[in-house]
Write an enzyme that holds these catalytic residues in place. Structure first.
Site, mmCIF file in Angstrom:
data_model
loop_
_atom_site.group_PDB
_atom_site.id
_atom_site.type_symbol
_atom_site.label_atom_id
_atom_site.label_comp_id
_atom_site.label_asym_id
_atom_site.label_seq_id
_atom_site.Cartn_x
_atom_site.Cartn_y
_atom_site.Cartn_z
ATOM 1 N N ARG A 29 39.167 -64.891 -13.056
ATOM 2 C CA ARG A 29 40.355 -64.780 -13.683
ATOM 3 C C ARG A 29 40.413 -65.844 -14.610
ATOM 4 N NH1 ARG A 29 45.136 -64.713 -10.576
ATOM 5 N NH2 ARG A 29 46.049 -65.003 -12.755
ATOM 6 N N ARG A 67 57.777 -66.914 -6.668
ATOM 7 C CA ARG A 67 57.688 -67.071 -8.267
ATOM 8 C C ARG A 67 58.766 -66.037 -8.884
ATOM 9 N NH1 ARG A 67 51.638 -67.129 -10.136
ATOM 10 N NH2 ARG A 67 52.230 -68.286 -11.822
ATOM 11 N N CYS A 76 48.618 -65.235 -9.055
ATOM 12 C CA CYS A 76 48.072 -65.904 -7.803
ATOM 13 C C CYS A 76 49.421 -66.189 -6.741
ATOM 14 C CB CYS A 76 47.584 -67.396 -8.173
ATOM 15 S SG CYS A 76 46.026 -67.749 -8.881
ATOM 16 N N ASP A 82 48.671 -77.281 -11.454
ATOM 17 C CA ASP A 82 47.470 -76.397 -11.600
ATOM 18 C C ASP A 82 46.085 -77.273 -10.878
ATOM 19 O OD1 ASP A 82 48.747 -74.316 -12.120
ATOM 20 O OD2 ASP A 82 48.466 -74.635 -14.287
ATOM 21 N N LYS A 131 43.560 -70.865 -20.992
ATOM 22 C CA LYS A 131 43.819 -69.632 -20.269
ATOM 23 C C LYS A 131 45.489 -69.304 -20.462
ATOM 24 C CE LYS A 131 45.056 -68.220 -15.537
ATOM 25 N NZ LYS A 131 46.231 -68.837 -15.364
ATOM 26 N N ASN A 132 45.922 -70.370 -20.367
ATOM 27 C CA ASN A 132 47.577 -70.083 -20.352
ATOM 28 C C ASN A 132 48.082 -70.181 -21.556
ATOM 29 O OD1 ASN A 132 47.568 -69.717 -17.398
ATOM 30 N ND2 ASN A 132 48.236 -71.848 -16.986
HETATM 31 N N1 EPU Z 1 61.052 -70.552 -11.498
HETATM 32 C C1 EPU Z 1 62.128 -69.837 -11.568
HETATM 33 N N2 EPU Z 1 62.549 -69.034 -12.040
HETATM 34 C C2 EPU Z 1 62.058 -68.534 -13.298
HETATM 35 C C3 EPU Z 1 60.848 -69.061 -13.597
HETATM 36 C C4 EPU Z 1 60.190 -70.121 -12.807
HETATM 37 O O1 EPU Z 1 62.827 -70.543 -10.285
HETATM 38 O O2 EPU Z 1 62.476 -67.535 -13.857
HETATM 39 C C5 EPU Z 1 60.485 -71.519 -10.990
HETATM 40 C C6 EPU Z 1 59.044 -71.268 -10.327
HETATM 41 O O3 EPU Z 1 59.032 -70.730 -9.113
HETATM 42 C C7 EPU Z 1 58.262 -72.609 -10.264
HETATM 43 C C8 EPU Z 1 58.812 -73.310 -11.359
HETATM 44 O O4 EPU Z 1 59.909 -72.759 -11.806
HETATM 45 O O5 EPU Z 1 58.660 -73.331 -9.250
HETATM 46 C C9 EPU Z 1 58.027 -73.317 -12.622
HETATM 47 O O6 EPU Z 1 57.389 -72.121 -13.050
HETATM 48 P P1 EPU Z 1 56.803 -71.647 -14.285
HETATM 49 O O7 EPU Z 1 57.739 -70.368 -14.610
HETATM 50 O O8 EPU Z 1 56.867 -72.827 -15.127
HETATM 51 O O9 EPU Z 1 55.571 -70.990 -14.041
HETATM 52 P P2 EPU Z 1 54.816 -69.793 -14.717
HETATM 53 O O10 EPU Z 1 55.229 -69.595 -16.182
HETATM 54 O O11 EPU Z 1 54.929 -68.686 -13.856
HETATM 55 C C10 EPU Z 1 52.791 -71.028 -15.536
HETATM 56 C C11 EPU Z 1 51.275 -71.063 -15.473
HETATM 57 C C12 EPU Z 1 50.792 -71.360 -14.007
HETATM 58 C C13 EPU Z 1 51.444 -72.864 -13.904
HETATM 59 C C14 EPU Z 1 53.148 -73.053 -13.890
HETATM 60 C C15 EPU Z 1 53.514 -74.161 -14.031
HETATM 61 C C16 EPU Z 1 50.874 -69.284 -16.948
HETATM 62 C C17 EPU Z 1 50.472 -67.745 -16.871
HETATM 63 N N3 EPU Z 1 50.898 -69.409 -15.651
HETATM 64 O O12 EPU Z 1 53.319 -70.103 -14.594
HETATM 65 O O13 EPU Z 1 49.483 -71.495 -14.010
HETATM 66 O O14 EPU Z 1 50.994 -73.266 -12.506
HETATM 67 O O15 EPU Z 1 53.155 -72.160 -15.265
HETATM 68 O O16 EPU Z 1 52.775 -75.119 -14.913
HETATM 69 O O17 EPU Z 1 50.979 -69.614 -17.964
HETATM 70 C C18 EPU Z 1 47.417 -71.132 -12.997
HETATM 71 O O18 EPU Z 1 46.812 -71.472 -14.132
HETATM 72 O O19 EPU Z 1 46.609 -71.172 -12.033
HETATM 73 C C19 EPU Z 1 48.821 -70.929 -13.035
HETATM 74 C C20 EPU Z 1 49.602 -70.931 -11.882
#
Ligand code: EPU
Length: 429
Positions: free
Chosen positions: A397, A122, A117, A305, A22-23
């Site tokens: 999803r 975030r 979610c 996750d 998915k990701n």
């Molecule tokens: N963060 C910031 N600023 C940013 C971006 C992130 O402070 O600009 C913080 C977030 O708040 C968090 C940490 O950095 O504490 C990591 O966030 P990340 O950006 O890595 O998460 P994401 O890219 O929004 C993806 C996955 C998530 C998964 C996270 C962590 C996708 C679409 N989503 O989210 O997947 O939990 O990486 O591995 O790739 C899921 O599949 O259930 C899911 C939520």
């Protein structure tokens, strides 16, 4: 609207095949915008997030057609930089990849702030920091992000937080920028490597993916290509946990075992027997399970996750285990629901303390995010009697055919339409 019914107490046996990640999928689809000709992606998961992103590609003029085996063909020739301030972009988090991809292709984009979610705050400040470093002007106007650049120029960008989304988004914006971009403190998740592989097949010049420094040499144009997605390590981990919780011998097929090392290490520490080969895992929980402590970390650490499904498994283990989510400390919406099912769980400071073993009891519970949903389904498999789970849109999803896959392992799981009264209760809860 439907609910899922799980009749607990069945033992899982047999083989389950894992779908595409998915990701990865949610980034590969927007990445296709950057090409000048047709991009074909094989093995996408059949989940609603993929449908939503396919719909968004069509909204901006993409020609999207589906072939057998979840193969999609995306022809970006007639795409335009159509503003996407509302609508489908609000349905999922990954719509933010339209920012990087459209900025990289058209030097401008208007994208509504993403949904997804609720896991606590975030922010996307690191994505924006990257776009600005590449020369874009970024403003937030009534909940939509406006990105504009005369020309994107390579830059050195240090991420203050290791972020999957920011790393991918900056790669998308930088692959066609003039000159060299260096992303420092980049995330190393396998999905990032998958996206970089697609971009490289399209003609991009990217080095260092999978390490914390990614170097990109901008190229003037990108062409179409064919790409096969990697298997979903989180779906695989979910079934591994389900097998440890309620299985005898379960083979998990179409996996890359190296992507699952942290989770397999923790399952082994609990007493689960695991054999791995090139593309399969055999999970056999032979012994009484022992509690372990878990701390979620960026890859290759234990994935956030799988924290929620793992919490469910820990209710079966002897003694007390402590689970700390350092990525999303508020990812706790499953806890009250598990307590409803008889789990003994305390939340103290930033940690979840699970005492066991406890026999879970079937109950009516609500999935309020994707992985909480998976945690509750596993709880239903472990429980005495019937568990009814609402909030299936979250599960749909991210998990392809979860009901069918579990039933093929010998579970008894089905979906039923909710009555009007149940829908009202659900909406008010
Ligand atoms: N963060 C910031 N600023 C940013 C971006 C992130 O402070 O600009 C913080 C977030 O708040 C968090 C940490 O950095 O504490 C990591 O966030 P990340 O950006 O890595 O998460 P994401 O890219 O929004 C993806 C996955 C998530 C998964 C996270 C962590 C996708 C679409 N989503 O989210 O997947 O939990 O990486 O591995 O790739 C899921 O599949 O259930 C899911 C939520």
């Amino acid at each position: 609207m439907q609910k899922m019914i799980v009749e607990g107490g069945r033992t899982l046996n047999g083989k389950v095949r894992i779908s595409g990640a998915k990701n990865s999928a949610v980034a590969l689809l927007p990445a296709a915008i950057l090409a000048d000709s047709q991009v074909t992606i094989e093995g996408l998961p059949n989940i609603s997030d993929v449908d939503t992103l396919g719909g968004l590609l069509e909204e901006i003029g993409g020609d999207v057609s589906w072939g057998p085996d979840q193969t999609v063909h995306i022809n970006p020739a007639n795409m335009i930089s159509m503003p996407l301030p509302n609508g489908k972009v609000k349905k999922l988090r990954a719509s933010y990849y339209f920012m990087g991809a459209m900025l990289g292709k058209f030097n401008k984009a208007v994208i509504g702030l993403p949904g997804g979610c609720f896991l606590g705050p975030r922010p996307i400040d690191q994505h924006i920091k990257g776009f600005e470093a590449l020369g874009a002007e970024v403003t937030n106007e009534q909940g939509a992000i406006y990105l504009r650049a005369n020309e994107l120029r390579g830059a050195r960008i240090y991420l203050d937080v290791v972020s999957v989304g920011a790393t991918i988004n900056i790669m998308l914006a930088a692959v066609k920028a003039k000159g060299k971009t260096i992303i420092e403190n980049a995330a190393k998740e396998p999905e990032i490597i998958d996206v970089a592989t697609l971009l490289t097949n399209m003609g991009a010049k990217i080095k260092g993916v999978g390490t914390d420094v990614i170097r990109i040499e901008g190229v003037p144009s990108l062409h179409g290509c064919r790409h096969t997605i990697i298997p979903d390590r989180i779906e695989a981990g979910t079934y591994a946990i389900a097998a440890a919780a309620a299985g005898n011998e379960v083979v998990i097929d179409n996996v890359i075992p190296q992507h699952l090392e942290s989770i397999l290490a923790k399952l082994r520490e609990m007493g689960v027997t695991i054999e791995d080969s090139d593309e399969q895992l055999l999970i056999a929980p032979r012994n009484p399970l022992k509690s372990v402590d878990i701390k979620t970390l960026v890859y290759p650490g234990f994935p956030t996750d799988l924290q929620q499904p793992f919490t469910t498994l820990m209710t079966k283990a002897h003694n007390t285990g402590i689970i700390t989510d350092t990525i999303y400390s508020a990812r706790l919406k499953h806890i009250d629901e598990l307590r409803r099912m008889n789990a003994i769980i305390k939340v103290e400071g930033g940690s979840v303390i699970v005492s066991g073993p406890t026999q879970l009891e079937g109950a009516r519970v609500k999935a309020s995010d994707l992985r909480a949903g998976a945690a509750l389904v596993i709880a239903g498999l472990m429980a005495n009697g019937i568990t009814e789970i609402t909030g299936l849109d979250h599960i749909d999803r991210g998990y392809e055919n979860m009901t069918e896959k579990l039933n093929s392992l010998g579970a008894k799981v089905w979906r039923e339409d909710m009555s009007e009264e149940e829908i009202i209760q659900y909406q008010n809860s």
